[in-house]
Design a protein around this motif. Structure first.
Motif, PDB file in Angstrom:
ATOM      1  N   LEU A  10     -17.747  -3.136   0.709  1.00  0.00           N
ATOM      2  CA  LEU A  10     -19.009  -3.230   1.447  1.00  0.00           C
ATOM      3  C   LEU A  10     -18.957  -2.256   2.607  1.00  0.00           C
ATOM      4  CD1 LEU A  10     -21.757  -4.605   2.001  1.00  0.00           C
ATOM      5  CD2 LEU A  10     -20.518  -6.266   3.422  1.00  0.00           C
ATOM      6  N   THR A  51     -26.047 -14.494   9.243  1.00  0.00           N
ATOM      7  CA  THR A  51     -26.504 -14.767   7.877  1.00  0.00           C
ATOM      8  C   THR A  51     -27.351 -13.628   7.331  1.00  0.00           C
ATOM      9  OG1 THR A  51     -26.422 -17.174   8.152  1.00  0.00           O
ATOM     10  CG2 THR A  51     -27.902 -16.319   6.457  1.00  0.00           C
ATOM     11  N   SER A  54     -25.125 -10.808   6.189  1.00  0.00           N
ATOM     12  CA  SER A  54     -24.470 -11.067   4.909  1.00  0.00           C
ATOM     13  C   SER A  54     -25.464 -10.980   3.749  1.00  0.00           C
ATOM     14  CB  SER A  54     -23.782 -12.436   4.926  1.00  0.00           C
ATOM     15  OG  SER A  54     -24.719 -13.490   5.058  1.00  0.00           O
ATOM     16  N   ARG A  55     -26.656 -11.496   3.940  1.00  0.00           N
ATOM     17  CA  ARG A  55     -27.650 -11.478   2.863  1.00  0.00           C
ATOM     18  C   ARG A  55     -28.160 -10.080   2.561  1.00  0.00           C
ATOM     19  NH1 ARG A  55     -31.339 -16.772   2.269  1.00  0.00           N
ATOM     20  NH2 ARG A  55     -29.725 -18.345   2.578  1.00  0.00           N
ATOM     21  N   ALA A  57     -26.416  -7.669   1.845  1.00  0.00           N
ATOM     22  CA  ALA A  57     -25.607  -7.139   0.747  1.00  0.00           C
ATOM     23  C   ALA A  57     -26.202  -7.498  -0.606  1.00  0.00           C
ATOM     24  CB  ALA A  57     -24.173  -7.653   0.840  1.00  0.00           C
ATOM     25  N   VAL A  94     -21.859  -8.897  -6.635  1.00  0.00           N
ATOM     26  CA  VAL A  94     -21.816  -9.615  -5.362  1.00  0.00           C
ATOM     27  C   VAL A  94     -22.229 -11.064  -5.592  1.00  0.00           C
ATOM     28  CG1 VAL A  94     -22.652  -9.712  -2.979  1.00  0.00           C
ATOM     29  CG2 VAL A  94     -22.435  -7.496  -4.126  1.00  0.00           C
ATOM     30  N   MET A  96     -22.560 -15.134  -3.592  1.00  0.00           N
ATOM     31  CA  MET A  96     -22.665 -15.778  -2.287  1.00  0.00           C
ATOM     32  C   MET A  96     -22.411 -17.272  -2.396  1.00  0.00           C
ATOM     33  SD  MET A  96     -25.617 -15.167   0.546  1.00  0.00           S
ATOM     34  CE  MET A  96     -25.276 -15.528   2.280  1.00  0.00           C
ATOM     35  N   LEU A 177     -19.565 -13.359  -0.520  1.00  0.00           N
ATOM     36  CA  LEU A 177     -20.163 -13.667   0.774  1.00  0.00           C
ATOM     37  C   LEU A 177     -20.106 -15.172   0.989  1.00  0.00           C
ATOM     38  CD1 LEU A 177     -23.370 -11.500   0.216  1.00  0.00           C
ATOM     39  CD2 LEU A 177     -21.244 -10.758   1.333  1.00  0.00           C
ATOM     40  N   ASP A 179     -21.157 -17.968   3.502  1.00  0.00           N
ATOM     41  CA  ASP A 179     -21.979 -18.254   4.676  1.00  0.00           C
ATOM     42  C   ASP A 179     -21.680 -19.658   5.201  1.00  0.00           C
ATOM     43  OD1 ASP A 179     -23.835 -18.295   6.674  1.00  0.00           O
ATOM     44  OD2 ASP A 179     -25.589 -18.395   5.358  1.00  0.00           O
ATOM     45  N   LEU A 209     -16.461 -11.669   2.844  1.00  0.00           N
ATOM     46  CA  LEU A 209     -17.108 -11.731   4.158  1.00  0.00           C
ATOM     47  C   LEU A 209     -17.302 -13.200   4.495  1.00  0.00           C
ATOM     48  CD1 LEU A 209     -18.449 -10.402   6.593  1.00  0.00           C
ATOM     49  CD2 LEU A 209     -20.610 -10.396   5.313  1.00  0.00           C
TER      50      LEU A 209
END
Length: 331
Positions: A10, A51, A54-55, A57, A94, A96, A177, A179, A209
């Motif tokens: 990233l 947040t 991260s989103r 990505a 990716v 999450m 990711l 969160d 992340l």
């Protein structure tokens, strides 16, 4: 970049996001990188922009967002991808793990269906192979394959978060990711999830992340840390150096306000004031109004990230970071 150097998992450069009705960007020039197999923590108060960063990505952005900069995953800019490329990114490259697992999974569908749906719809795996893969990942996260036949309401919150981690790994993502994945869990389960993420990162070589407001968790799991305030990265560096010798007053204040068993009796330290309002422009340092070190220049000029003496990978955006030199937040 050297032609022989592989691209970062990233690579966020100069990310600026402005939303309708705001007087300043929600994210203002964010730079952040994650290498393959590396865990990076993104910390800060609620509303700081963690947040949304991260989103980005996954290009999961609010309606009406105006975006500048670049968000590259494996060298490809997510912000310029077409629909097909974006679908491929979200279905495998990716993944999450969301903060509340019960809000991210359909309570009326079996866990097995939830785990296998994305890879079967994209024809990445056959149904039989997808089920075998799901059973393998459930075992990797410490659950029995019998969970495939259960509904979300039949398992605990900790077990369901493990299911979410397994789901995130179904497509062999290069980037994971997370969160605040431990917010709703008890302390024992938090520790188990943290250990599990570290183990899976080593096993699959996934870049991670980890978004959190808990500095102790960040210290436990991360290789490097980014500290965010009011949509800006105010400090970044190796976890050990950053927590031992913070170079930004905000980082130092966050560490000082962390509850500790060995702390002296009395009131817990707190950061006075409130974060800046998005409806008001910022001309200087966003932390100036709450900072005990602030001077006139802090109100007039936004500080640029500068490396700590002798530690080029440890940077802080502060006009007075030299006043914190040699400080130890853990002392």
């Amino acid at each position: 970049m050297n032609s022989m150097t592989p691209p970062q998992t990233l690579d966020i450069q100069g990310l600026r996001i402005t939303l309708p009705g705001t007087a300043r960007p929600v994210l203002d020039g964010v730079d952040l990188t994650i290498a393959a197999g590396e865990t990076v923590a993104l910390v800060g108060e609620s509303g700081s922009g963690k947040t949304l960063t991260s989103r980005s990505a996954l290009r999961l952005l609010p309606p009406g967002a105006v975006v500048e900069g670049a968000v590259k995953v494996g060298g490809q800019d997510v912000l310029t991808m077409n629909t097909k490329e974006l679908r491929a990114l979200r279905s495998g490259t990716v993944a999450m793990i969301f903060q509340d697992p019960r809000a991210a999974i359909n309570p009326l569908r079996r866990i097995g269906d939830f785990l296998t749906e994305s890879v079967t719809l994209t024809k990445t795996l056959s149904q039989a192979d997808a089920t075998a893969r799901a059973a393998e990942l459930l075992q990797a996260v410490g659950l029995d394959a019998s969970a495939l036949q259960k509904y979300p309401g039949q398992v605990s919150g900790g077990m369901l978060q493990r299911v979410m981690i397994a789901a995130a790994l179904m497509g062999d993502p290069a980037l994971l990711l997370a969160d605040e994945p431990t917010t709703a869990l008890d302390v024992t389960t938090q520790a188990e999830v943290i250990a599990l993420l570290a183990k899976l990162r080593e096993r699959f070589g996934t870049g991670l992340l980890f978004v959190t407001h808990d500095l102790d968790l960040a210290a436990a799991i991360s290789d490097r840390v980014y500290v965010m305030y009011a949509g800006r990265i105010v400090e970044s560096g190796p976890a050990e150096a950053l927590f031992a010798h913070p170079r930004h007053p905000y980082t130092a204040a966050l560490l000082a306000s962390t509850p500790r068993l060995e702390a002296p009796q009395g009131r817990l330290a707190a950061i006075d004031g409130q974060p800046p309002d998005l409806r008001q422009e910022l001309h200087g340092c966003p932390f100036a109004a709450r900072c005990p070190l602030a001077t006139e220049i802090c109100d007039q000029q936004a500080p640029q990230p500068l490396p700590a003496p002798g530690t080029p990978h440890h940077q802080a955006a502060c006009h007075h970071s030299d006043l914190l030199e040699g400080s130890s937040a853990r002392a």
